[in-house]
Motif scaffolding. Sequence first.
Motif, PDB file in Angstrom:
ATOM      1  N   GLY A 417       4.705 -37.153   5.969  1.00  0.00           N
ATOM      2  CA  GLY A 417       3.470 -36.632   5.416  1.00  0.00           C
ATOM      3  C   GLY A 417       3.434 -35.120   5.304  1.00  0.00           C
ATOM      4  O   GLY A 417       4.404 -34.428   5.626  1.00  0.00           O
ATOM      5  N   PHE A 418       2.278 -34.610   4.868  1.00  0.00           N
ATOM      6  CA  PHE A 418       2.102 -33.177   4.630  1.00  0.00           C
ATOM      7  C   PHE A 418       0.882 -32.665   5.374  1.00  0.00           C
ATOM      8  O   PHE A 418      -0.130 -33.365   5.504  1.00  0.00           O
ATOM      9  CB  PHE A 418       1.932 -32.904   3.134  1.00  0.00           C
ATOM     10  CG  PHE A 418       3.182 -33.108   2.327  1.00  0.00           C
ATOM     11  CD1 PHE A 418       3.994 -32.038   2.019  1.00  0.00           C
ATOM     12  CD2 PHE A 418       3.546 -34.376   1.901  1.00  0.00           C
ATOM     13  CE1 PHE A 418       5.144 -32.218   1.279  1.00  0.00           C
ATOM     14  CE2 PHE A 418       4.699 -34.566   1.154  1.00  0.00           C
ATOM     15  CZ  PHE A 418       5.505 -33.491   0.846  1.00  0.00           C
ATOM     16  N   ARG A 419       0.980 -31.424   5.835  1.00  0.00           N
ATOM     17  CA  ARG A 419      -0.173 -30.776   6.438  1.00  0.00           C
ATOM     18  C   ARG A 419      -1.231 -30.544   5.363  1.00  0.00           C
ATOM     19  O   ARG A 419      -0.898 -30.292   4.200  1.00  0.00           O
ATOM     20  CB  ARG A 419       0.241 -29.442   7.070  1.00  0.00           C
ATOM     21  CG  ARG A 419       1.198 -29.577   8.253  1.00  0.00           C
ATOM     22  CD  ARG A 419       1.822 -28.226   8.594  1.00  0.00           C
ATOM     23  NE  ARG A 419       2.693 -28.294   9.779  1.00  0.00           N
ATOM     24  CZ  ARG A 419       3.962 -28.672   9.751  1.00  0.00           C
ATOM     25  NH1 ARG A 419       4.517 -29.032   8.602  1.00  0.00           N
ATOM     26  NH2 ARG A 419       4.687 -28.692  10.861  1.00  0.00           N
ATOM     27  N   PRO A 420      -2.524 -30.601   5.754  1.00  0.00           N
ATOM     28  CA  PRO A 420      -3.580 -30.370   4.765  1.00  0.00           C
ATOM     29  C   PRO A 420      -3.411 -29.017   4.094  1.00  0.00           C
ATOM     30  O   PRO A 420      -3.051 -28.019   4.741  1.00  0.00           O
ATOM     31  CB  PRO A 420      -4.868 -30.423   5.604  1.00  0.00           C
ATOM     32  CG  PRO A 420      -4.503 -31.226   6.806  1.00  0.00           C
ATOM     33  CD  PRO A 420      -3.062 -30.921   7.085  1.00  0.00           C
ATOM     34  N   GLY A 421      -3.695 -28.976   2.799  1.00  0.00           N
ATOM     35  CA  GLY A 421      -3.461 -27.764   2.037  1.00  0.00           C
ATOM     36  C   GLY A 421      -4.352 -26.603   2.402  1.00  0.00           C
ATOM     37  O   GLY A 421      -4.017 -25.461   2.127  1.00  0.00           O
ATOM     38  N   ASN A 422      -5.494 -26.861   3.053  1.00  0.00           N
ATOM     39  CA  ASN A 422      -6.426 -25.780   3.366  1.00  0.00           C
ATOM     40  C   ASN A 422      -6.290 -25.295   4.800  1.00  0.00           C
ATOM     41  O   ASN A 422      -7.075 -24.469   5.258  1.00  0.00           O
ATOM     42  CB  ASN A 422      -7.864 -26.235   3.121  1.00  0.00           C
ATOM     43  CG  ASN A 422      -8.212 -27.488   3.924  1.00  0.00           C
ATOM     44  OD1 ASN A 422      -7.344 -28.073   4.575  1.00  0.00           O
ATOM     45  ND2 ASN A 422      -9.484 -27.886   3.884  1.00  0.00           N
ATOM     46  N   GLY A 423      -5.313 -25.813   5.561  1.00  0.00           N
ATOM     47  CA  GLY A 423      -5.146 -25.405   6.943  1.00  0.00           C
ATOM     48  C   GLY A 423      -3.954 -24.480   7.115  1.00  0.00           C
ATOM     49  O   GLY A 423      -3.268 -24.137   6.144  1.00  0.00           O
ATOM     50  N   PRO A 424      -3.695 -24.032   8.364  1.00  0.00           N
ATOM     51  CA  PRO A 424      -2.493 -23.230   8.628  1.00  0.00           C
ATOM     52  C   PRO A 424      -1.259 -24.007   8.204  1.00  0.00           C
ATOM     53  O   PRO A 424      -1.163 -25.218   8.422  1.00  0.00           O
ATOM     54  CB  PRO A 424      -2.541 -23.023  10.144  1.00  0.00           C
ATOM     55  CG  PRO A 424      -3.970 -23.232  10.518  1.00  0.00           C
ATOM     56  CD  PRO A 424      -4.498 -24.262   9.562  1.00  0.00           C
ATOM     57  N   LYS A 425      -0.338 -23.331   7.565  1.00  0.00           N
ATOM     58  CA  LYS A 425       0.900 -23.965   7.086  1.00  0.00           C
ATOM     59  C   LYS A 425       0.593 -25.098   6.109  1.00  0.00           C
ATOM     60  O   LYS A 425       1.332 -26.079   6.002  1.00  0.00           O
ATOM     61  CB  LYS A 425       1.740 -24.457   8.266  1.00  0.00           C
ATOM     62  CG  LYS A 425       2.041 -23.339   9.271  1.00  0.00           C
ATOM     63  CD  LYS A 425       2.775 -23.793  10.510  1.00  0.00           C
ATOM     64  CE  LYS A 425       2.942 -22.610  11.464  1.00  0.00           C
ATOM     65  NZ  LYS A 425       3.628 -22.956  12.700  1.00  0.00           N
ATOM     66  N   GLY A 426      -0.536 -24.957   5.414  1.00  0.00           N
ATOM     67  CA  GLY A 426      -1.000 -26.001   4.507  1.00  0.00           C
ATOM     68  C   GLY A 426       0.012 -26.342   3.430  1.00  0.00           C
ATOM     69  O   GLY A 426       0.661 -25.466   2.856  1.00  0.00           O
ATOM     70  N   GLY A 427       0.145 -27.631   3.161  1.00  0.00           N
ATOM     71  CA  GLY A 427       1.039 -28.114   2.121  1.00  0.00           C
ATOM     72  C   GLY A 427       2.476 -28.284   2.548  1.00  0.00           C
ATOM     73  O   GLY A 427       3.302 -28.775   1.770  1.00  0.00           O
ATOM     74  N   LEU A 428       2.810 -27.887   3.777  1.00  0.00           N
ATOM     75  CA  LEU A 428       4.185 -28.022   4.244  1.00  0.00           C
ATOM     76  C   LEU A 428       4.421 -29.429   4.794  1.00  0.00           C
ATOM     77  O   LEU A 428       3.531 -30.022   5.409  1.00  0.00           O
ATOM     78  CB  LEU A 428       4.501 -26.991   5.333  1.00  0.00           C
ATOM     79  CG  LEU A 428       4.527 -25.530   4.876  1.00  0.00           C
ATOM     80  CD1 LEU A 428       4.729 -24.608   6.064  1.00  0.00           C
ATOM     81  CD2 LEU A 428       5.627 -25.314   3.831  1.00  0.00           C
TER      82      LEU A 428
END
Length: 605
Positions: A417-428
């Motif tokens: 999965g992916f980290r949420p785009g609006n958080g730290p490191k978002g989209g990674l």
Amino acid sequence: MNTMSLEIAALAKGYAEGSLTPDAVLDAVYARINERGERPVWIHVLSRAEAGRQLEAAQARKAAGADLPLFGIPFAVKDNIDVAGVPTTAGCPDFAYTPDRSATVVQRLLDAGAILIGKTNLDQFATGLVGTRTPYGIPSSVFDERYVSGGSSSGSGVAVGAGLVSFALGTDTAGSGRVPAAFNNVVGLKPTKGLVSASGVVPACRTQDVVSIFAGTAGDALAVLKVMGTFDPADPYSRKAPAAATEPAAWPLGFRFGVPRDGLEFFGDEAAARLYAAAADRLEALGGTRVPVDFTSFRDAAQLLYSGPWVAERLAAIRDFAKASPEAIHPVVRGIVLGAEAIGAVDAFAGMYRLAELIRRGEAEWARMDVLLLPTTGTTYSIEELLADPVRLNSNLGYYTNFVNLMDLSAIAVPAGFRPGNGPKGGLPFGVTLVGPTFADGALAVLADRLHRAQALPIGATRHMPQGPALDADSAAPGTVRLAVVGAHLSGQPLNHQLTGRGARLVRTARTGSGYRLFALAGTTPAKPGLVRDAAGAGGIELEIWELTEAAFGSFVAEVPPPMAIGTLTLEDGTSVKGFLCEPAALAGAEDITGFGGWRRWLTR
């Protein structure tokens, strides 16, 4: 052609149907490389003409009747792996040499029809998990150029994640075949030590080194492993593996997966912690049983790799060069490798004794689980962060990886999965690793494939979803027979020992097709059901499929008493398998239990 998927299964299907040609695929590969630029992913790219000559040779062998399982598949190799006539740098220009012959693994891939595109960037001398310790430019994650790609097999991970090749070889001593997989949303298969030859590979820690595979799917990775994973007498650390090591194997319902009861560390990355928890939930939904385990022995073993005597192996690998040209070595790598000069023989033995103790402690945990589920890394870092604090942050990235080779385990890293785009490191991206016993490589690949497909994730940073069939254990291994059982021979039932005592393995659970009825027979000890053919039967009877050697199957059948017999059953998916049937004469006084759907459900009614 830039929209083409390079998944091995997709290319093979296109070639077979005539909708793709290897020449067109190579044109697309070189167009993508030219568009992206060679640096920093590549150290050396073969010319299009050189790739074309490889293809011509493969086509000639194919036309002559040769079996080429990887025909026309483009791949890359990490630049600490020899390719005849191409310089090997190990990420250090002054160290470079040009070998006369290719590494065993490269030659096997070429013999299988694969097309080598080039050699990829790496942390120098394969020392690092970050991808920043190289003079050839710093590769970054395919999702955000500010963040590290992972190392040491940095270029290989990016090449697959960016859709430049179908698969790439790395090496993995401390996690270098798994960390770049997590940071680039691809699969990283780390074989059992000795399963793949390391002949022609510049060593990092020779007793712990493994050639690893980056691919878009677990099925692709296993297909490559089957080509590479054979004994090599030229490598003193090569091992003769069981035939089943590279074969798919099924996981029974209720398989036990370990999760650390404590010691989980995400270094403040809360999104990663949530993604790991979701992966554990997903594995339960796939039929697993979560088992809390003590992670201490694994964590302590991980610390030995860089704080123990194995650092001296890194010096042993390049000792003459390091003494003659220390200034040619990357400063961080030089500090690690030359620091090993203070390690003596007594330290080496003390480290080996400590590792043996930890392996023995770990055996108690393995008795409670079939597979260990871990984050591949607890977090990720920006390139700026790594350059400012290169040793400590690198160590953090190895928290869940460093112990695996030391403890002689198999492993496969899979996207989660992916980290949420609006958080730290978002989209990674985030990844998890399935760790298994020695030579469990094929079985791990099956479970990794199920976990990967359950998330509907694209391959790397491409938009391509996996197109190949799910990796499963549907076909019997050579020299074996599949047998379906419906009653007293089911796992946990009184006669199951007649299978396990002959070395049989459970492949999977399944159900009969229509046209079958199940009866509880009268007066049998132990209690047994009888499966009979009946055109009016609803079918859907639960059964287990076991695999035995031909000799074991023959001896088993010889002991089957009447009214039971072995016939051929049709399953609900339309396939056939040998299995138990009952003579109709035995049904006098029997109870029709077809409506329960299986023997176990009737027993627990």
